[in-house]
Design a protein around this motif. Structure first.
Motif, mmCIF file in Angstrom:
data_model
loop_
_atom_site.group_PDB
_atom_site.id
_atom_site.type_symbol
_atom_site.label_atom_id
_atom_site.label_comp_id
_atom_site.label_asym_id
_atom_site.label_seq_id
_atom_site.Cartn_x
_atom_site.Cartn_y
_atom_site.Cartn_z
ATOM 1 N N TYR A 86 0.893 -1.146 0.276
ATOM 2 C CA TYR A 86 0.115 0.219 0.094
ATOM 3 C C TYR A 86 0.657 0.864 -0.329
ATOM 4 O O TYR A 86 1.929 1.302 1.170
ATOM 5 N N GLU A 389 -6.818 8.740 2.309
ATOM 6 C CA GLU A 389 -6.791 7.356 2.595
ATOM 7 C C GLU A 389 -8.358 6.557 2.107
ATOM 8 O O GLU A 389 -8.198 5.241 2.978
ATOM 9 N N SER A 595 -9.326 4.034 -2.324
ATOM 10 C CA SER A 595 -7.550 3.612 -1.363
ATOM 11 C C SER A 595 -8.466 3.545 -0.279
ATOM 12 O O SER A 595 -8.230 2.649 0.418
ATOM 13 N N GLU A 612 -3.288 -4.298 4.995
ATOM 14 C CA GLU A 612 -2.213 -3.816 4.470
ATOM 15 C C GLU A 612 -2.182 -2.336 4.585
ATOM 16 O O GLU A 612 -1.491 -0.980 3.827
ATOM 17 N N HIS A 613 -3.794 -1.526 4.993
ATOM 18 C CA HIS A 613 -3.896 -0.104 4.801
ATOM 19 C C HIS A 613 -3.346 0.333 6.319
ATOM 20 O O HIS A 613 -3.567 0.013 7.479
ATOM 21 N N SER A 644 -5.202 -7.634 -1.944
ATOM 22 C CA SER A 644 -4.952 -6.857 -3.387
ATOM 23 C C SER A 644 -5.969 -6.578 -4.675
ATOM 24 O O SER A 644 -5.676 -7.043 -5.743
ATOM 25 N N ASP A 666 -5.962 2.441 -7.275
ATOM 26 C CA ASP A 666 -5.696 2.169 -6.296
ATOM 27 C C ASP A 666 -4.053 1.455 -5.406
ATOM 28 O O ASP A 666 -3.334 1.895 -6.084
ATOM 29 N N ARG A 668 -2.615 -0.303 -3.624
ATOM 30 C CA ARG A 668 -2.429 -0.887 -3.535
ATOM 31 C C ARG A 668 -1.278 -1.572 -4.903
ATOM 32 O O ARG A 668 -0.693 -2.882 -4.886
#
Length: 680
Positions: A86, A389, A595, A612-613, A644, A666, A668
């Motif tokens: 991220y 985000e 996001s 992951e955020h 993902s 994104d 990611r």
């Protein structure tokens, strides 16, 4: 100014008026007011015939200057970076009339260049796919399939295009599970199941689908849409983080294929690393063949023969071990047809939402999830501390979305397959998404406890066909052209690097593993599952390219509002729903909604919250995070594994009284937003 308009300008010019040449040959009898009107007309004509202002689109901002994507200059977003999981700080991008959001900067540039030159959204999609197949072979390519939703701004109609791969004519229900599909040899396909064998490879559909859409909506010459892809393949590009990771993690499987070994590995056998310049002359040749001879050249002749030969290989290049061949023939390729289909559309509050029809289950599940959520006032549960985000999702917001998805997944698992082979309940998608039915499903949701695993609705005796395959070989892009036409397209080779079979510069898919390998229901083996293999059948998918429109007072579809979609296998539905709810219910902009934390649930007890955020505390299995703790308190089993997604979103909005486009890529993935951008 053309010749006729020069005559008009002269006849209405102040010089002509002073000479008494205006009107019917006599001087004007009117006063200054009439003269002012005439001069205003002159100004309008002159303005209409001025050369257009230069289009400085397709540049990306870097500080106080701009840079050409792919130039290698400072600030070039195409510079390879290690996959980060991220990358925070993505900002909303504004454009005046056209925009592309794709999951790789070079592919985004390819599409933007086409739009800048006056091409249609479909023209740009062809160019984007040509580049993605080169720079993201782990995700999509010529050897894979795709689904497209297209909005025609002139007719205000949405058309779905189906480029899903098909099983060969020689396949039967045991094609994926036995070396001999007749049952004479029940050994699983080698080298360890169908995925890395020739049995997993479906007849590719992406090229034929793009050609079909181009025949309907193309504008620029077909041959001109492949130039940037050919140049990149010939001159080389730098390997990015996701591609480098895919090569390294798949090294054992790739080395069974001679062409893949030569392309992805150094002479000493080590994987080519991040930042390596990679040239692909074979891919350049294949693109040139398609560009100059049309899509038929992919499905017949030398290209088709190369595909069939590779599907039929029986031994590994590195050690001579056995590989079970597929049964695809030249006839299978020559007979492949992409299809126009009616999209799955339904209303959601003040909006009209359209998504992909079967053989994808994604569209039905997205529309059904939203229809269930419509019962609840989702605006009460918007994220807190909203930032760039997307903020921090609330416990009740995640709970309600996840519960709605459990119900939608339960229905799609039971009832949805390729409708050319297995009809939907009642013979229509309406049976699964009508308002009374979805309201009855919503009544099953408790505000105080998760249902865990949902039961499918009683829509008739249709056999189960559950597919739990995780896709990592998929990507998505969204495009709006100068005329307001829109493409939302999800494209895939299924798992990372597909079947690991490479031919003529591109990877072949492993899409047939999206079928249920066992044709029989595990509880009652006498029942055949809906998603079993059959000759010419298309495996069920979860891909859900989605378009949103304003709902008019009569309930019909109004102006385009939003286009989005994502890769992610079975979780695609979750990624799309959270993005749509984020934008429509919670007022997030295109980047914030994209996001936003990935969250949701398939039909299991586990609820996903993307660890992951940066707004999620994934330490200690998430137990230190108030969101996770709150969900556990409602009976959810929570996973904070990294998600993902690759959401690509465009939202049409108003700035200073003018309608503009806004885009989000994104964090990611490696993608960016390009268009005739500006800073409001």
């Amino acid at each position: 100014m053309n010749k006729n308009n020069r005559r008009v300008w002269w006849a209405l010019s102040p010089i002509a008026l002073s000479l008494g040449l205006a009107g019917c040959g006599g001087a004007s009898r009117n006063d200054a007011q009439d003269t002012a009107t005439i001069l205003a007309t002159i100004a309008a004509i002159n303005a209409a015939n001025q050369p257009p202002a230069p289009d400085n689109g397709c540049l990306t901002s870097t500080g106080n200057s701009s840079v050409v994507v792919g130039s290698g200059d400072a600030g070039d977003p195409a510079a390879p970076e290690a996959a980060s999981g991220y990358a925070p700080g993505h900002k909303l991008v504004y454009a005046k009339t056209y925009m592309v959001v794709a999951n790789h900067p070079l592919a985004t540039r390819a599409g933007c260049d086409v739009l800048k030159a006056g091409g249609s959204a479909v023209d740009a999609a062809v160019a984007v796919q040509a580049v993605l197949g080169l720079v993201e072979p782990q995700s999509s390519g010529l050897g894979g399939g795709a689904f497209m939703l297209y909005y025609d701004a002139a007719t205000k109609k949405v058309q779905a295009y189906d480029g899903r791969e098909t099983a060969p004519a020689a396949a039967n229900e045991n094609y994926l599970r036995y070396i001999d599909p007749t049952g004479a040899d029940t050994t699983p396909p080698l080298p360890g199941g169908a995925r890395a064998s020739g049995r997993s490879i479906g007849t590719p559909g992406a090229v034929r689908m793009l050609d079909l859409a181009y025949q309907d909506h193309g504008k620029l010459p077909w041959k001109d849409l492949f130039g940037y892809g050919i140049t990149l393949a010939s001159d080389g590009f730098l390997i990015g983080g996701r591609m480098a990771a895919a090569i390294s993690s798949s090294a054992t499987s790739l080395k069974r294929d001679a062409e893949a070994t030569a392309y992805f590995f150094n002479a000493d056998g080590t994987p080519k690393a991040l930042g390596t310049r990679l040239q692909n002359p074979a891919y350049a040749k294949t693109l040139t063949t398609i560009a100059t001879q049309g899509a038929n050249a992919f499905y017949t002749g030398d290209v088709a023969k190369g595909i069939v030969d590779k599907i039929g290989i029986t031994t590994a290049a590195n050690d001579g071990s056995a590989i079970t061949p597929g049964m695809t023939t030249l006839t299978d390729l020559a007979n492949y047809k992409a299809k126009r289909r009616d999209p799955v559309c339904g209303t959601y509050r003040d909006y009209y939402v359209c998504s992909m029809s079967p053989p994808s289950s994604g569209g039905i599940a997205v529309v059904a999830s939203l229809g269930i959520l419509e019962t609840f006032n989702m605006g009460l549960y918007k994220p807190t501390a909203i930032d760039i985000e997307g903020g921090k999702p609330t416990v009740m917001g995640v709970h309600l979305v996840s519960e709605a998805e459990r119900l939608a997944y339960a229905d799609r698992d039971k009832y949805v397959a390729d409708t050319d082979f297995v009809p939907l309940p009642g013979g229509s998608v309406d049976t699964m998404i009508n308002k009374p039915y979805l309201q009855s499903r919503a009544s099953l949701i408790s505000l105080t406890k998760s249902m865990g695993v949902a039961q499918a609705g009683n829509l008739g005796a249709v056999p189960l066909g559950i597919d739990k395959t995780e896709e990592h070989g998929t990507t998505h892009f969204t495009i709006v052209d100068k005329q307001g036409n829109v493409v939302s397209m999800t494209t895939t080779v299924e798992s990372t690097l597909g079947s690991f079979h490479m031919t003529q510069g591109f990877m072949l898919n492993n899409q047939l593993t999206d079928f249920s390998a066992n044709p029989n229901d595990t509880v009652d083996p006498s029942i055949k599952v809906a998603n079993r293999v059959a000759p010419g059948k298309r495996p069920r998918s979860t891909m859900a390219p989605t378009l949103v429109f304003k709902k008019q007072s009569d309930g019909s579809m109004g102006e385009f509002v939003m286009g989005t979609g994502s890769p992610g296998g079975g979780t695609i539905i979750q990624f799309v729903v959270k993005t749509v709810v984020g934008a429509l219910d919670w007022g997030l902009d295109a980047q914030q909604a994209t996001s936003l934390v990935d969250f949701g649930a398939s039909n299991s007890a586990t609820t996903n919250v993307g660890g992951e955020h940066p707004n999620i505390d994934a330490t200690n299995s998430g137990l230190n995070d108030p969101l996770v703790a709150g969900l556990i308190g409602l009976g959810h089993k929570v996973s904070v594994s990294a998600q993902s997604s690759g959401v690509s979103t465009v939202i049409r909005t108003s700035v200073g009284g003018k309608t503009v486009l806004t885009g989000g890529a994104d964090p990611r993935r490696e993608g960016i937003v390009l268009g005739d951008t500006f800073t409001p």
